[in-house]
Design a protein around this motif. Structure first.
Motif, PDB file in Angstrom:
ATOM      1  N   TYR A 138       0.843  -1.199   0.000  1.00  0.00           N
ATOM      2  CA  TYR A 138       0.000   0.000   0.000  1.00  0.00           C
ATOM      3  C   TYR A 138       0.878   1.248   0.000  1.00  0.00           C
ATOM      4  O   TYR A 138       1.853   1.325   0.736  1.00  0.00           O
ATOM      5  CB  TYR A 138      -0.867  -0.033   1.267  1.00  0.00           C
ATOM      6  N   ASP A 139       0.517   2.200  -0.819  1.00  0.00           N
ATOM      7  CA  ASP A 139       1.175   3.507  -0.758  1.00  0.00           C
ATOM      8  C   ASP A 139       0.367   4.386   0.181  1.00  0.00           C
ATOM      9  O   ASP A 139      -0.784   4.710  -0.098  1.00  0.00           O
ATOM     10  CB  ASP A 139       1.241   4.151  -2.147  1.00  0.00           C
ATOM     11  N   ALA A 140       0.987   4.747   1.294  1.00  0.00           N
ATOM     12  CA  ALA A 140       0.235   5.477   2.330  1.00  0.00           C
ATOM     13  C   ALA A 140      -0.249   6.838   1.833  1.00  0.00           C
ATOM     14  O   ALA A 140      -1.290   7.314   2.252  1.00  0.00           O
ATOM     15  CB  ALA A 140       1.087   5.631   3.584  1.00  0.00           C
ATOM     16  N   LYS A 141       0.503   7.448   0.930  1.00  0.00           N
ATOM     17  CA  LYS A 141       0.094   8.760   0.420  1.00  0.00           C
ATOM     18  C   LYS A 141       0.007   8.726  -1.101  1.00  0.00           C
ATOM     19  O   LYS A 141       0.768   8.030  -1.768  1.00  0.00           O
ATOM     20  CB  LYS A 141       1.123   9.819   0.835  1.00  0.00           C
ATOM     21  N   ARG A 142      -0.881   9.535  -1.595  1.00  0.00           N
ATOM     22  CA  ARG A 142      -1.052   9.598  -3.037  1.00  0.00           C
ATOM     23  C   ARG A 142       0.266   9.991  -3.729  1.00  0.00           C
ATOM     24  O   ARG A 142       0.607   9.463  -4.793  1.00  0.00           O
ATOM     25  CB  ARG A 142      -2.133  10.640  -3.327  1.00  0.00           C
ATOM     26  N   LYS A 195       2.805   7.276  -4.870  1.00  0.00           N
ATOM     27  CA  LYS A 195       2.560   6.352  -5.988  1.00  0.00           C
ATOM     28  C   LYS A 195       3.540   6.614  -7.134  1.00  0.00           C
ATOM     29  O   LYS A 195       3.698   7.746  -7.581  1.00  0.00           O
ATOM     30  CB  LYS A 195       1.110   6.521  -6.469  1.00  0.00           C
ATOM     31  N   MET A 200      -2.078   3.700 -12.737  1.00  0.00           N
ATOM     32  CA  MET A 200      -1.571   4.758 -11.843  1.00  0.00           C
ATOM     33  C   MET A 200      -0.108   5.057 -12.164  1.00  0.00           C
ATOM     34  O   MET A 200       0.303   6.217 -12.249  1.00  0.00           O
ATOM     35  CB  MET A 200      -1.712   4.332 -10.377  1.00  0.00           C
ATOM     36  N   LEU A 221     -10.393   2.484   3.875  1.00  0.00           N
ATOM     37  CA  LEU A 221      -9.926   1.299   3.161  1.00  0.00           C
ATOM     38  C   LEU A 221      -9.836   0.122   4.134  1.00  0.00           C
ATOM     39  O   LEU A 221      -8.766  -0.188   4.644  1.00  0.00           O
ATOM     40  CB  LEU A 221      -8.561   1.609   2.547  1.00  0.00           C
ATOM     41  N   MET A 275      -7.480  -2.643  -1.923  1.00  0.00           N
ATOM     42  CA  MET A 275      -6.368  -1.701  -1.752  1.00  0.00           C
ATOM     43  C   MET A 275      -6.139  -0.908  -3.034  1.00  0.00           C
ATOM     44  O   MET A 275      -6.028   0.314  -3.021  1.00  0.00           O
ATOM     45  CB  MET A 275      -5.136  -2.502  -1.384  1.00  0.00           C
ATOM     46  N   LYS A 276      -6.104  -1.633  -4.148  1.00  0.00           N
ATOM     47  CA  LYS A 276      -5.851  -0.957  -5.424  1.00  0.00           C
ATOM     48  C   LYS A 276      -7.045  -0.082  -5.806  1.00  0.00           C
ATOM     49  O   LYS A 276      -6.889   0.974  -6.395  1.00  0.00           O
ATOM     50  CB  LYS A 276      -5.589  -1.985  -6.528  1.00  0.00           C
ATOM     51  N   GLU A 323      -6.820   3.095  -3.960  1.00  0.00           N
ATOM     52  CA  GLU A 323      -5.652   3.830  -4.463  1.00  0.00           C
ATOM     53  C   GLU A 323      -5.982   4.473  -5.811  1.00  0.00           C
ATOM     54  O   GLU A 323      -5.588   5.611  -6.083  1.00  0.00           O
ATOM     55  CB  GLU A 323      -4.440   2.900  -4.613  1.00  0.00           C
ATOM     56  N   LEU A 324      -6.700   3.730  -6.634  1.00  0.00           N
ATOM     57  CA  LEU A 324      -7.085   4.270  -7.951  1.00  0.00           C
ATOM     58  C   LEU A 324      -7.990   5.489  -7.800  1.00  0.00           C
ATOM     59  O   LEU A 324      -7.812   6.498  -8.491  1.00  0.00           O
ATOM     60  CB  LEU A 324      -7.796   3.184  -8.778  1.00  0.00           C
ATOM     61  N   ARG A 359      -8.265   7.423  -5.159  1.00  0.00           N
ATOM     62  CA  ARG A 359      -7.465   8.500  -4.564  1.00  0.00           C
ATOM     63  C   ARG A 359      -6.577   9.158  -5.622  1.00  0.00           C
ATOM     64  O   ARG A 359      -6.437  10.376  -5.676  1.00  0.00           O
ATOM     65  CB  ARG A 359      -6.587   7.912  -3.446  1.00  0.00           C
ATOM     66  N   HIS A 360      -6.011   8.312  -6.474  1.00  0.00           N
ATOM     67  CA  HIS A 360      -5.102   8.834  -7.483  1.00  0.00           C
ATOM     68  C   HIS A 360      -5.819   9.787  -8.434  1.00  0.00           C
ATOM     69  O   HIS A 360      -5.312  10.830  -8.797  1.00  0.00           O
ATOM     70  CB  HIS A 360      -4.491   7.671  -8.270  1.00  0.00           C
ATOM     71  N   THR A 399      -7.559   8.986   2.042  1.00  0.00           N
ATOM     72  CA  THR A 399      -7.757   7.556   2.298  1.00  0.00           C
ATOM     73  C   THR A 399      -7.201   7.202   3.660  1.00  0.00           C
ATOM     74  O   THR A 399      -6.127   7.680   4.028  1.00  0.00           O
ATOM     75  CB  THR A 399      -7.007   6.729   1.236  1.00  0.00           C
ATOM     76  N   MET A 459      -6.216   3.725   5.832  1.00  0.00           N
ATOM     77  CA  MET A 459      -6.086   2.268   5.690  1.00  0.00           C
ATOM     78  C   MET A 459      -6.364   1.573   7.018  1.00  0.00           C
ATOM     79  O   MET A 459      -5.875   2.001   8.059  1.00  0.00           O
ATOM     80  CB  MET A 459      -4.660   1.971   5.215  1.00  0.00           C
TER      81      MET A 459
END
Ligand code: SF4
Ligand code: SF4
Lengths: 392, 393
Positions: free
Chosen positions: A308-312, A315, A348, B84, B93-94, B97-98, B100-101, B107, B109
């Motif tokens: 998991y990436d804790a912050k955007r 990524k 992403m 999450l 999880m993905k 993340e998607l 959020r991206h 987010t 966790m």
């Protein structure tokens, strides 16, 4: 024989280890002393230091490749599930993994996770453990959990060998793996500087050897390879420099790696066998081994879709770093078909690359992909476009 | 507004901060039932998502691309927080993340360790509790501006526990012959409120109270389940089903069962948002610990041997004729390993099992003719087995 350059001899040895689906190297290691045990592990990461500290051989299991005929394994999986679990089951059911006294299944995706339970059912007499890793990166929270998981693994391995595993033993193993990681860091650095001297098909095989050899021997082998590779001048080509990403679990066939290189790409970084480079620097080895392994995992480890990436903003940073530090001109996304982690991560990462104007191309593969022509063509076009682009 | 997932859904906690709750899987399935998901999935694929990945994710992303108009045609607000709850499915999880991206949503966790050894070890529980206390609750406080009040949480949990008690009674009513409910297709309507945004609300408690009363009445009257075509009167086959249903052809799929007199007496899908039938209840006296237990115990967080045990137990306790697996192309969490589940259950129970393949919300993967054929031959197989068993006695 006398005329074979050392680098070729080393690569041939690695190729033989790679081709040997019966894991004779493991059997030989076990036979060399009574009571020796070997423990298999799947991608992406397990703390091999603990297995090693127990006096056991950690063995990387990466599926069956393109040489294994999968017959029984297919009966366990629907068509829309990737290849690696079925070929791994094939290896197990055909007795090829009998030399392993246990298997570790890391937390990488739901397929490997469920495979851990299947293994418990199919091989009830073997030691099986699911290795959960924290997705919370605070020492007091995720770290505490991870240390307790490491404790449990340590206790179970101790039971298996019949004696406790001391901190000193783990520290010693951490040092062994620090050496191994340092050698592999040097290998990757060398390849990035002179990719024509150390083609990725060779680097890959050298890394694969580390899946079955004891780490001390593997470190030596990596060092020898670097020296031998440097000693034999090879022609330098005008290739595009690329990072290959997405192959962290199910492996592409070796022919695919060769095809990419033959089509005009130098692979200057990748995410193959991340276990060998997961911890990014030396782990301190003085008295608190589990805490140090945990800290290294939480704060100084590689990035992959399983994490998991804790912050955007985090990524894609690992990939960007690979691109920048290795002087890459583009990225090749090569993901196994049906691999949710790699394929969900991809858009992403592509977005981050696009924002940094790093060109990329993408395709899927399976460990038994036979047709290389389309991949060669795609990689070739990509290499050409990079060169045109950089010339403009 | 908050968004979170069905397994590991912390509805009571989110309500403590006055969040409205949105569940992306529910949006996706609603869009599936309304025949909107096919386009969304293709839009998401055009936007760069792979054809190989979970279609719930793509249906959701496609909906967002289309301006975030919800299944009912009303616009959905962008979530202020994505909780999450990483419970039993890697894709979660993905997925967040998607989102959020793309949309920049905050987010938080909550990592729920997997029951790899078939049990909840103390360190797993401590880890989840710690995350709730140190990460999740402070984040929810900050984003909502509402201070956490544990007594409010306890109050919601009291409501939850009552509703859970009634839900279990409803689901277990299928042990009767004839079963007064369908424990898969029908259960979708029973689990709806409690697995989504309503668990912990007095209205939900009341819904389950009324529902239980109605079902008990049906048991007394010896009635079978209600289907879209009215009451099913002739119960011929009793099945246990593993795997989520198909949503794009939900009614057609269900009809293939009740037309043949087949009733699903128990399903694992009716446990995705919480396994309550083996005794777990939200516990107002230990609210945070009990939230942790809840997440750790969700069906998708159980390892394969535990899933097999559970199915075998259902077959026995509900006197089922066999197991049907609906394998979902999208869903590795459920699907990877199901063929072994099938073999093991057959071996242990001696009851016939069958396997069909569909998808959740991608209409391209529902082949009505194939499914119908499979089901018909499965019913034949059960019949033959009955004759053989009768002859042997
Ligand atoms: S290839 Fe991908 S989906 Fe398959 S087991 Fe590995 S990580 Fe999981
Ligand atoms: S993979 Fe399965 S459990 Fe996970 S989000 Fe998709 S449908 Fe749900």
């Amino acid at each position: 024989m006398a005329n074979v350059p050392p680098v070729i001899a080393i690569v041939e040895r690695c190729q033989a280890l790679f081709d040997d689906l019966d894991f004779n190297a493991v059997k030989q290691w076990k036979a060399a002393a009574p009571g020796r045990k070997a423990i298999g592990y799947m991608p992406v990461y397990v703390p091999r230091e603990l297995v090693h500290a127990a006096g056991m051989l950690p063995v990387g299991i990466l599926g069956g490749g393109d040489q294994l005929e999968v017959i029984q394994g297919d009966a366990y999986y629907q068509s829309y599930i990737c290849r690696i679990p079925r070929s791994t089951i094939e290896l197990g059911l055909t007795g090829r993994l009998d030399c392993l006294d246990g298997m570790l299944f890391p937390s990488i995706c739901d397929v490997i996770r469920n495979l851990s339970g299947m293994w418990q059912i199919l091989f009830p007499n073997k030691f099986v453990r699911y290795i959960d890793v924290p997705q919370n990166y605070e020492d007091a929270v995720g770290g505490k959990f991870y240390v307790s998981e490491l404790e449990i693994l340590r206790d179970e391995l101790a039971k298996l060998r019949g004696a406790p595993i001391t901190d000193a033993e783990i520290d010693a193993s951490i040092r062994v793996y620090n050496d191994n990681r340092a050698a592999i860091r040097d290998l990757y650095a060398y390849r990035a500087v002179k990719p024509w001297q150390a083609p990725t098909a060779e680097v890959y095989l050298v890394l694969r050897a580390g899946m079955v050899l004891p780490p001390e021997e593997h470190t030596q082998l990596v060092r020898e390879y670097i020296a031998a590779a440097d000693a034999l001048p090879r022609p330098k080509r005008d290739n595009a420099r690329v990072v290959l990403t997405g192959g962290f679990c199910e492996q592409p066939p070796l022919a695919l790696i060769k095809s990419i290189e033959m089509s005009g790409c130098y692979i200057v970084d990748d995410d193959f066998m991340l276990v060998t480079r997961w911890l990014l620097d030396d782990v301190p080895a003085h008295g608190q081994p589990l805490e140090e392994l945990s800290k290294a995992f939480l704060h100084r480890s590689a990035s992959t879709a399983a994490k998991y990436d804790a912050k955007r903003e985090d990524k894609g940073q690992f990939l960007l770093h690979q691109v920048k530090t290795r002087g890459a001109e583009g990225v090749v996304f090569a993901a196994p078909s049906f691999c949710d982690p790699a394929l969900l991560e991809r858009p992403m990462l592509q977005d981050v690359l696009a924002k940094h104007t790093v060109p990329y191309t993408a395709f899927k593969y399976a460990e038994n992909t036979g047709q290389m022509a389309p991949i060669r063509e795609q990689a070739g076009t990509f290499a050409d476009s990079i060169k045109l682009w950089s010339a403009a | 507004m908050s968004a979170t997932f069905v397994p590991g859904n912390l509805n009571e906690l989110l309500m403590c901060f006055d969040f409205a709750r949105s569940l992306p899987e529910t949006n996706a399935l609603q869009n599936g039932m309304r025949k909107k998901s096919g386009k969304f999935i293709m839009d998401a694929e055009r936007d760069g998502q792979s054809e190989d990945v979970c279609t719930y994710v793509k249906a959701d992303l496609g909906m967002m691309l289309g301006g975030e108009v919800g299944p009912t045609g009303d616009p959905l607000p962008t979530p202020d927080i994505l909780l999450l709850s990483y419970t039993g499915c890697f894709t979660f999880m993905k997925w967040f993340e998607l989102i959020r991206h793309k949309y920049g949503c905050e987010t938080v966790m909550l990592h729920v360790p997997y029951q790899g050894e078939g049990k909840v070890a103390p360190n797993m529980r401590d880890y989840v509790v710690k995350q709730l206390k140190e990460t999740v609750i402070p984040t929810l406080e900050r984003v909502s501006g509402v201070k956490f009040d544990i007594d409010r949480l306890r109050q919601y949990m009291r409501e939850s526990a009552k509703a859970e008690e009634d839900l279990v009674a409803v689901l277990q009513s299928a042990k009767n012959r004839p079963s007064p409910i369908d424990g898969y297709f029908g259960a979708v309507y029973y689990i709806g409120p409690i697995f989504t945004a309503f668990r912990g609300m007095p209205e939900a408690t009341q819904y389950y109270h009324v529902l239980r009363g109605e079902i008990e009445e049906r048991v007394r009257a010896g009635k079978g389940p209600i289907t879209p075509d009215g009451e099913m009167t002739d119960e011929k086959y009793r099945l246990v089903v593993e795997g989520p249903p198909n949503w794009t052809s939900f009614r057609d799929f269900w009809k293939m069962f009740y037309d043949e007199g087949a009733v699903v007496v128990a399903s694992t899908y009716a446990k995705v948002g919480g396994v309550y039938d083996f005794g777990f209840r939200h516990d107002p006296d230990h609210p945070i610990e009990s939230l942790a237990e809840y997440c750790l115990g969700c069906y998708t967080n159980l390892n394969l041997p535990s899933r097999i045990d559970m199915i075998c137990r259902y077959i026995d306790e509900y006197q089922a004729d066999g197991l049907l697996i609906n394998s979902i192309k999208s869903c590795n969490s459920f699907s990877a390993g199901q063929l072994l589940v099938l073999r093991e259950v057959e071996k242990r129970t001696g009851k016939p099992a069958a396997f069909i393949e569909t998808d959740l919300v991608d209409p391209r993967y529902f082949s009505a003719a194939n499914v119908k054929n499979r089901l018909e031959s499965y019913f034949q197989m059960i019949k033959a087995k009955r004759v053989a068993t009768a002859a042997a006695h």
